[in-house]
Motif scaffolding. Structure first.
Motif, PDB file in Angstrom:
ATOM      1  N   GLN A 154       4.510   5.605  -5.386  1.00  0.00           N
ATOM      2  CA  GLN A 154       4.568   5.658  -6.845  1.00  0.00           C
ATOM      3  C   GLN A 154       3.555   6.648  -7.403  1.00  0.00           C
ATOM      4  O   GLN A 154       3.848   7.406  -8.333  1.00  0.00           O
ATOM      5  CB  GLN A 154       4.335   4.268  -7.432  1.00  0.00           C
ATOM      6  N   GLU A 155       2.353   6.648  -6.818  1.00  0.00           N
ATOM      7  CA  GLU A 155       1.329   7.586  -7.267  1.00  0.00           C
ATOM      8  C   GLU A 155       1.766   9.034  -7.000  1.00  0.00           C
ATOM      9  O   GLU A 155       1.562   9.921  -7.830  1.00  0.00           O
ATOM     10  CB  GLU A 155       0.009   7.290  -6.557  1.00  0.00           C
ATOM     11  N   SER A 156       2.387   9.240  -5.814  1.00  0.00           N
ATOM     12  CA  SER A 156       2.854  10.579  -5.461  1.00  0.00           C
ATOM     13  C   SER A 156       3.943  11.046  -6.423  1.00  0.00           C
ATOM     14  O   SER A 156       3.935  12.194  -6.882  1.00  0.00           O
ATOM     15  CB  SER A 156       3.384  10.572  -4.025  1.00  0.00           C
ATOM     16  N   ALA A 157       4.898  10.133  -6.734  1.00  0.00           N
ATOM     17  CA  ALA A 157       5.975  10.486  -7.660  1.00  0.00           C
ATOM     18  C   ALA A 157       5.434  10.786  -9.047  1.00  0.00           C
ATOM     19  O   ALA A 157       5.871  11.727  -9.718  1.00  0.00           O
ATOM     20  CB  ALA A 157       7.001   9.355  -7.725  1.00  0.00           C
ATOM     21  N   MET A 158       4.447   9.974  -9.478  1.00  0.00           N
ATOM     22  CA  MET A 158       3.859  10.185 -10.800  1.00  0.00           C
ATOM     23  C   MET A 158       3.108  11.517 -10.853  1.00  0.00           C
ATOM     24  O   MET A 158       3.204  12.261 -11.831  1.00  0.00           O
ATOM     25  CB  MET A 158       2.913   9.029 -11.121  1.00  0.00           C
ATOM     26  N   LEU A 159       2.364  11.825  -9.764  1.00  0.00           N
ATOM     27  CA  LEU A 159       1.637  13.092  -9.716  1.00  0.00           C
ATOM     28  C   LEU A 159       2.586  14.277  -9.735  1.00  0.00           C
ATOM     29  O   LEU A 159       2.332  15.295 -10.389  1.00  0.00           O
ATOM     30  CB  LEU A 159       0.763  13.139  -8.453  1.00  0.00           C
ATOM     31  N   LYS A 160       3.720  14.125  -9.006  1.00  0.00           N
ATOM     32  CA  LYS A 160       4.703  15.204  -8.985  1.00  0.00           C
ATOM     33  C   LYS A 160       5.269  15.448 -10.384  1.00  0.00           C
ATOM     34  O   LYS A 160       5.391  16.586 -10.836  1.00  0.00           O
ATOM     35  CB  LYS A 160       5.829  14.858  -8.004  1.00  0.00           C
ATOM     36  N   THR A 161       5.623  14.339 -11.061  1.00  0.00           N
ATOM     37  CA  THR A 161       6.172  14.456 -12.418  1.00  0.00           C
ATOM     38  C   THR A 161       5.163  15.096 -13.363  1.00  0.00           C
ATOM     39  O   THR A 161       5.498  15.979 -14.156  1.00  0.00           O
ATOM     40  CB  THR A 161       6.573  13.062 -12.941  1.00  0.00           C
ATOM     41  N   GLN A 162       3.902  14.622 -13.279  1.00  0.00           N
ATOM     42  CA  GLN A 162       2.858  15.188 -14.141  1.00  0.00           C
ATOM     43  C   GLN A 162       2.629  16.660 -13.844  1.00  0.00           C
ATOM     44  O   GLN A 162       2.446  17.476 -14.748  1.00  0.00           O
ATOM     45  CB  GLN A 162       1.561  14.398 -13.961  1.00  0.00           C
ATOM     46  N   PHE A 163       2.674  17.012 -12.538  1.00  0.00           N
ATOM     47  CA  PHE A 163       2.455  18.395 -12.135  1.00  0.00           C
ATOM     48  C   PHE A 163       3.544  19.305 -12.707  1.00  0.00           C
ATOM     49  O   PHE A 163       3.266  20.350 -13.298  1.00  0.00           O
ATOM     50  CB  PHE A 163       2.439  18.504 -10.610  1.00  0.00           C
ATOM     51  N   ILE A 164       4.819  18.877 -12.541  1.00  0.00           N
ATOM     52  CA  ILE A 164       5.940  19.687 -13.030  1.00  0.00           C
ATOM     53  C   ILE A 164       5.871  19.828 -14.548  1.00  0.00           C
ATOM     54  O   ILE A 164       6.076  20.905 -15.104  1.00  0.00           O
ATOM     55  CB  ILE A 164       7.289  19.063 -12.601  1.00  0.00           C
ATOM     56  N   SER A 165       5.564  18.708 -15.236  1.00  0.00           N
ATOM     57  CA  SER A 165       5.478  18.743 -16.699  1.00  0.00           C
ATOM     58  C   SER A 165       4.363  19.689 -17.153  1.00  0.00           C
ATOM     59  O   SER A 165       4.537  20.491 -18.064  1.00  0.00           O
ATOM     60  CB  SER A 165       5.242  17.329 -17.227  1.00  0.00           C
ATOM     61  N   THR A 166       3.204  19.580 -16.492  1.00  0.00           N
ATOM     62  CA  THR A 166       2.055  20.422 -16.867  1.00  0.00           C
ATOM     63  C   THR A 166       2.350  21.893 -16.594  1.00  0.00           C
ATOM     64  O   THR A 166       2.097  22.759 -17.438  1.00  0.00           O
ATOM     65  CB  THR A 166       0.805  19.984 -16.086  1.00  0.00           C
ATOM     66  N   ILE A 167       2.879  22.185 -15.385  1.00  0.00           N
ATOM     67  CA  ILE A 167       3.183  23.573 -15.025  1.00  0.00           C
ATOM     68  C   ILE A 167       4.211  24.158 -15.993  1.00  0.00           C
ATOM     69  O   ILE A 167       4.097  25.297 -16.464  1.00  0.00           O
ATOM     70  CB  ILE A 167       3.702  23.651 -13.574  1.00  0.00           C
ATOM     71  N   SER A 168       5.242  23.350 -16.299  1.00  0.00           N
ATOM     72  CA  SER A 168       6.276  23.801 -17.237  1.00  0.00           C
ATOM     73  C   SER A 168       5.660  24.196 -18.568  1.00  0.00           C
ATOM     74  O   SER A 168       5.956  25.246 -19.128  1.00  0.00           O
ATOM     75  CB  SER A 168       7.324  22.697 -17.430  1.00  0.00           C
ATOM     76  N   HIS A 169       4.780  23.325 -19.083  1.00  0.00           N
ATOM     77  CA  HIS A 169       4.153  23.590 -20.387  1.00  0.00           C
ATOM     78  C   HIS A 169       3.243  24.801 -20.309  1.00  0.00           C
ATOM     79  O   HIS A 169       3.262  25.678 -21.185  1.00  0.00           O
ATOM     80  CB  HIS A 169       3.373  22.354 -20.825  1.00  0.00           C
ATOM     81  N   VAL A 183       0.842  -1.207   0.000  1.00  0.00           N
ATOM     82  CA  VAL A 183       0.000   0.000   0.000  1.00  0.00           C
ATOM     83  C   VAL A 183       0.873   1.252   0.000  1.00  0.00           C
ATOM     84  O   VAL A 183       0.633   2.210  -0.748  1.00  0.00           O
ATOM     85  CB  VAL A 183      -0.951  -0.011   1.221  1.00  0.00           C
ATOM     86  N   ALA A 184       1.935   1.231   0.883  1.00  0.00           N
ATOM     87  CA  ALA A 184       2.817   2.399   0.971  1.00  0.00           C
ATOM     88  C   ALA A 184       3.563   2.629  -0.344  1.00  0.00           C
ATOM     89  O   ALA A 184       3.730   3.768  -0.790  1.00  0.00           O
ATOM     90  CB  ALA A 184       3.809   2.215   2.117  1.00  0.00           C
TER      91      ALA A 184
END
Length: 614
Positions: free
Chosen positions: A238-253, A232-233
């Protein structure tokens, strides 16, 4: 091993490049220079002189600073090879002669032999066959001597190892005889003892088996529970890391896209309205937009700064102009708090310096804007003094002094940490708390540090020292490299695939200014339709589009057998999309916002390459 033993350069060279990245992480200049030395040699061996040019510059710069004799012979030889490639025969001849002389003086036979070999190639090219043959003879003789010495060393080692093996065999024989005697004497007692031990061990084993069985059942239950919690942890991480990556990519764009519009429109205004070219407001707008873009990139990639993944650029600039631009760009903050900015530049500082002026300006912008925010009805002094000159390197000391609220001694150690804000009682001082953290990390890239002197109520002084290069030949070379022929005798056809209407306008006007023909479509389907009917010289492809993204559009274009160069024109970070862009059949990537010079340089390069293949 791959490059110089097996001659498999295509495998060996990527390993050298990885080694260079690791050397940068541990900040080991000696490892970095030796790896660059071998990389340059390998690239030159396979006639990739242009690709090895940057590495050669790094080694030359290192030797100028450290005077390391362990690299001088090979460095002279590599400079000779590069000059030979550029047909600078006289210069190449001097380099090879220096390499041979130093190789003899330092008794570096291996490097000396290769210097003779490469020199013979130059002499052969110059049709000096006699000297070419003499150098080849010396190369052969030195190689024979080196080979003979290595054989003698190996023979000595083998002889010593043989004697050691003999001694070991003798000792083993004596030990075996001793063990046999001991075993014979105690054989009977051992049998009885073993019998007792076996019975005792069986009893212990039976008892342990019962206890272990109980313990195992309990442990299995605990492990199953812990495993479920770990799963579970791990899933959450993994979900947190993926969300962070998606967030940075989206904000950058999302940030780069409007910035492209701001920078592009500012450029268009300056192009179309020449009377505004001297407008300090418009120039400040353009400068601020570019500074904001750099700031956004560094905030989004602050981890890359900490891992030394950012490489400083070499640009020519005037220090007074940079200070004036900072002053004009921050004039609105100064007026808000009724502050005055005073600039004081040492007359000894050269007019033209070479360095990363954008990141230097970002450092100044952060420090001066901080001083303005924390000062009211005061004065901010921006001073520059030349404190040392060594060859072409000028050490410039920068001071930013204010008479604002000051910083307490307890807070002075914290101000360079990320997301830390001090002296903020209400909402008067806005900011993210990243400014001084970025300043410190950027200065580390310059090989510098920053100090602070402050007292509550009596203002603050930030001081740092940065080394810049002053070389008028290099300055002219940089300026000439920036200049690109913006006119073309032949009208080339460009297809722009872009869904954002502001970006369409800016890109179309930029392209048509260079006498190119430009057509714009809103999505990938329209691009496929028009490509079937018309031929284009190059395609500029946005990545993030509705209906069908740029990658899928490129794949379908290639599936239709269309080989026209495709250049990704995107706001995404280049490192994030490089692999997918290559797989989709794209030829290059340009990150928005971009300089028009950069755009046309890449377009012309790919068009020429495509035309030569056709």
């Amino acid at each position: 091993m791959y490059c110089f033993e097996k001659k498999k350069y295509d495998i060996g060279i990527p390993y050298y490049k990885k080694a260079i990245e690791y050397s940068k992480k541990i900040s080991d200049s000696s490892q970095l220079v030796f790896t660059n030395l071998n990389l340059t040699w390998a690239l030159f061996d396979i006639n990739k002189f242009k690709e090895g040019e940057e590495s050669l510059k790094i080694i030359n710069s290192y030797y100028k600073k450290h005077k390391d004799n362990s690299v001088i012979v090979v460095l002279k030889m590599l400079n000779g090879m590069y000059s030979n490639f550029k047909n600078e025969n006289a210069k190449s001849d001097l380099y090879f002669k220096d390499a041979i002389r130093l190789g003899n003086n330092l008794n570096q036979k291996s490097d000396l032999s290769y210097s003779h070999f490469e020199y013979s190639k130059l002499l052969l090219k110059l049709k000096d066959y006699k000297n070419a043959y003499q150098n080849l003879e010396i190369y052969t003789r030195l190689n024979d001597e080196i080979y003979t010495e290595e054989k003698l060393k190996k023979a000595d080692v083998e002889g010593v190892n043989f004697q050691l093996d003999e001694y070991k065999r003798t000792i083993d024989k004596i030990e075996n005889e001793k063990d046999l005697q001991f075993q014979s004497l105690k054989k009977s007692r051992i049998i009885v003892l073993l019998f007792i031990i076996v019975i005792f061990v069986l009893l212990l084993f039976l008892n342990s088996l019962i206890k272990n069985n109980r313990f195992r059942l309990k442990s299995n239950a605990d492990l199953l529970l812990a495993n479920e919690e770990l799963i579970v942890a791990n899933k959450k991480a993994q979900e947190s890391a993926m969300l962070k990556t998606q967030f940075i990519s989206t904000i950058s764009h999302e940030l780069r896209t409007p910035l492209y519009g701001v920078v592009g429109i500012a450029d268009l205004l300056l192009e179309e309205h020449k009377e505004l070219s001297n407008s300090s407001h418009l120039n400040s707008l353009k400068f601020s937009a570019r500074y904001l873009l750099s700031l956004v990139n560094d905030i989004l990639q602050i981890n890359k700064i900490e891992e030394n993944k950012i490489v400083l650029d070499k640009m020519t600039f005037n220090l007074i102009d940079e200070f004036s631009m900072i002053k004009n760009s921050l004039s609105f903050i100064a007026k808000k708090n009724n502050n005055k900015i005073h600039i004081d530049v040492d007359a000894l500082i050269p007019e033209s310096l070479i360095g990363d002026k954008l990141r230097f300006a970002q450092i100044l912008m952060n420090l001066v804007s901080n001083a303005l925010k924390f000062t009211k009805n005061g004065k901010i002094e921006l001073k520059a003094r030349q404190i040392k000159v060594e060859g072409e390197i000028h050490s410039i000391e920068i001071k930013i002094k204010d008479n604002g609220i000051g910083i307490s001694p307890l807070d002075q150690d914290k101000i360079f940490d990320k997301f830390v804000q001090v002296g903020r009682k209400e909402l008067d001082y806005q900011g993210t708390g990243l400014g001084l953290s970025i300043v410190k990390r950027l200065l580390e890239l310059f090989g510098s540090d920053i100090t602070v002197e402050s007292e509550l109520g009596n203002g603050t002084v930030f001081t740092f020292c940065v080394d810049f290069e002053c070389n008028y030949m290099k300055t002219n070379e940089i300026i000439n490299n920036i200049q690109v022929n913006m006119t073309s005798s032949k009208i080339l056809k460009v297809l722009v695939v872009e869904d954002n209407h502001i970006n369409q306008l800016i890109t179309k006007k930029t392209i048509e200014k260079n006498n190119y023909s430009c057509k714009v479509v809103d999505d990938g389907f329209m691009a496929l339709d028009i490509l079937i009917e018309e031929e284009f010289d190059v395609i500029l492809m946005d990545i993030n589009m509705p209906l069908m993204n740029g990658f899928e559009t490129s794949r379908r274009i290639r599936a239709e057998g269309i080989e026209t160069p495709i250049i990704a024109l995107t706001a995404f970070d280049k490192n994030e999309i490089t692999d997918e862009a290559i797989m989709a059949g794209m030829n290059d990537i340009i990150v928005k916002p971009f300089e028009s010079v950069q755009l046309f340089k890449i377009i012309n390069s790919h068009i020429l390459k495509y035309k030569s293949l056709v």
